[in-house]
Motif scaffolding. Structure first.
Motif, short mmCIF file in Angstrom:
data_model
loop_
_atom_site.label_atom_id
_atom_site.label_comp_id
_atom_site.label_asym_id
_atom_site.label_seq_id
_atom_site.Cartn_x
_atom_site.Cartn_y
_atom_site.Cartn_z
N SER A 30 0.84 -1.20 0.00
CA SER A 30 0.00 0.00 0.00
C SER A 30 0.88 1.25 0.00
CB SER A 30 -0.90 0.00 1.24
OG SER A 30 -0.12 -0.06 2.42
N GLY A 31 0.26 2.38 -0.23
CA GLY A 31 0.98 3.64 -0.21
C GLY A 31 1.36 4.16 -1.57
N SER A 320 -3.49 -7.40 9.47
CA SER A 320 -4.11 -6.08 9.26
C SER A 320 -5.06 -5.69 10.39
CB SER A 320 -4.86 -6.07 7.92
OG SER A 320 -5.97 -6.96 7.97
N THR A 327 -3.00 3.04 12.60
CA THR A 327 -3.25 2.41 11.30
C THR A 327 -3.02 0.91 11.41
OG1 THR A 327 -2.67 2.48 8.94
CG2 THR A 327 -0.87 2.67 10.50
N ASN A 328 -3.53 0.14 10.45
CA ASN A 328 -3.35 -1.31 10.53
C ASN A 328 -1.89 -1.67 10.23
OD1 ASN A 328 -2.99 -2.47 7.65
ND2 ASN A 328 -4.82 -1.17 7.42
N ASP A 331 -0.42 -1.63 6.53
CA ASP A 331 -0.15 -0.29 6.01
C ASP A 331 1.02 0.36 6.73
OD1 ASP A 331 -2.17 -0.50 4.18
OD2 ASP A 331 -3.65 0.59 5.37
N TRP A 332 1.13 0.12 8.03
CA TRP A 332 2.24 0.70 8.80
C TRP A 332 3.59 0.16 8.30
CZ3 TRP A 332 6.13 -1.23 11.92
CH2 TRP A 332 6.83 -0.28 12.67
N ASN A 334 4.24 -0.95 5.33
CA ASN A 334 4.50 -0.36 4.02
C ASN A 334 5.00 1.07 4.13
OD1 ASN A 334 3.73 -1.94 1.43
ND2 ASN A 334 2.18 -2.56 2.92
N THR A 335 4.35 1.86 4.99
CA THR A 335 4.70 3.27 5.12
C THR A 335 6.05 3.45 5.82
OG1 THR A 335 2.36 3.88 5.25
CG2 THR A 335 3.96 5.51 6.03
N GLN A 339 7.90 2.04 1.74
CA GLN A 339 7.78 3.33 1.07
C GLN A 339 8.85 4.31 1.55
OE1 GLN A 339 5.87 4.29 -1.55
NE2 GLN A 339 5.30 2.12 -1.66
N SER A 348 6.13 -0.75 -3.50
CA SER A 348 4.99 -1.67 -3.59
C SER A 348 5.43 -3.04 -4.08
CB SER A 348 3.94 -1.08 -4.54
OG SER A 348 2.89 -2.00 -4.77
#
Length: 375
Positions: A30-31, A320, A327-328, A331-332, A334-335, A339, A348
């Motif tokens: 994600s992101g 998740s 945040t889940n 996503d955390w 990934n961020t 990312q 990604s």
């Protein structure tokens, strides 16, 4: 797949490559938007990602070309029992996979309502295509199976044109498939990932998908009967090129479309699968281009295709549900990591590859312990 298939390295590598690519395209980080080739075509058209699922069906047909040898020694009652039992189990696993984790914590802990679970899906389509292809191949002659397969493609085209919305019978909201699925299941039991209730693995589009399994079966059978030489490989390659040519011609009046699973889509995907399989036979079986035993990476993945696919679909769901910094957890990760070190589509892709490697590690452990889960 039957253990005897290990003699055909190219088939095992093909299955493993398909599963690896399927996991990568199904779990982008994600992101950021993934690279465009790693996304499905929005509607009409074709991307490399669109080849993944039909290749899985093609691989199912390959596996059948080995396992169905035993059916010839069994009575019809035993054959039907085996086919229907396997169909039901795969279908049920697919249905439960979409219902997983069976409960929700939104607004308090409670069971997820069965009234909103998706009925059709990837494994469900595999189950139905396996069922009908097996019945056809076991009980009908080869010539009859070929004729029926051709009729499936033509009849599906006619049904879409006759029973779809006259203004645009090949649109997402006006095709005959969505009408049938809404009638049979209702909107709540369909896939909603397109923004509307529309199932790309619906009932009607399963009809042409059967042909992907049939072609995979006879490709595997052909290799077994003719061997892995230049002559047989050339015939597979030319047949694949012919299918692609026919698909491009048909595309002018019946567009290549994965989400509708159009007949031209069936021809282009089976054609590409035959070309890829020919290339693998040439590289691995004829020229033995396997220095460092790189093919083992893919054969390891392909030995437990069903459990590894299910794992890839459900593993991130409980992760998740963990909340980190509001945040889940997925996503955390990934961020904060992917990312951060590689912003954009590269991050990604790195997440997708990392997740695929986790699934591969599970496959490796199962293989080392000689654990092979089949239904």
């Amino acid at each position: 797949m039957d253990k005897s298939s290990s003699r055909f390295l190219s088939l095992d590598v093909f299955r493993g490559m398909t599963l690896c690519f399927m996991i990568i395209v199904n779990t982008p980080g994600s992101g950021a938007a993934p690279f465009s080739p790693l996304e499905h075509a929005a509607w009409h058209g074709f991307t490399p990602t669109d080849l993944v699922f039909p290749s899985f069906l093609f691989a199912v047909g390959n596996a059948m070309s080995f396992s169905m040898k035993r059916y010839q020694e069994m009575g019809n009652a035993a054959v039907l029992s085996k086919i229907f039992r396997r169909t039901l189990l795969i279908f049920l696993i697919g249905y439960l996979m979409y219902w997983f984790p069976f409960f929700s914590t939104s607004g308090g802990f409670h069971l997820k309502p069965i009234t909103h679970t998706r009925i059709m899906g990837v494994l469900q389509r595999i189950a139905l295509c396996y069922c009908f292809a097996s019945l056809m191949i076991h009980f009908l002659s080869k010539q009859t199976v070929f004729i029926l397969s051709g009729l499936f493609l033509v009849i599906y085209w006619i049904i879409l044109l006759v029973y779809g919305n006259p203004a645009d019978p090949l649109s997402m909201t006006g095709n005959a498939g969505i009408y049938l699925d809404k009638f049979l299941f209702g909107p709540d039991h369909l896939y909603h990932g397109e923004g509307i209730p529309f199932d790309p693995e619906g009932v009607l589009s399963t009809l042409p998908a059967i042909v992907n399994v049939v072609v995979g079966y006879y490709a595997g059978k052909f290799i077994q009967q003719k061997g892995k030489g230049y002559d047989s490989t050339t015939k597979l390659l030319l047949t694949g090129c012919l299918f692609i040519f026919l698909a491009l011609c048909w595309n002018m009046v019946f567009p290549i479309n994965k989400k509708l699973w159009t007949s031209s889509f069936v021809l282009v995907t089976t054609g590409l699968d035959l070309v890829i399989l020919s290339a693998l036979i040439y590289a691995l079986e004829i020229n033995n281009w396997n220095k460092g035993n790189w093919a083992r990476f893919f054969t390891t993945m392909g030995k437990n295709p069903l459990p590894i696919y299910v794992l890839s679909e459900i593993l991130l769901i409980p992760v998740s549900m963990i909340i980190i910094s509001g945040t889940n957890a997925v996503d955390w990760i990934n961020t904060a990591f992917y990312q951060a070190i590689a912003p954009g589509p590269i991050g990604s892709l790195l997440f997708a590859i990392s997740f695929m490697m986790i699934c591969w590690l599970v496959a490796y452990i199962l293989d080392k312990r000689n654990i092979y889960i089949r239904v």
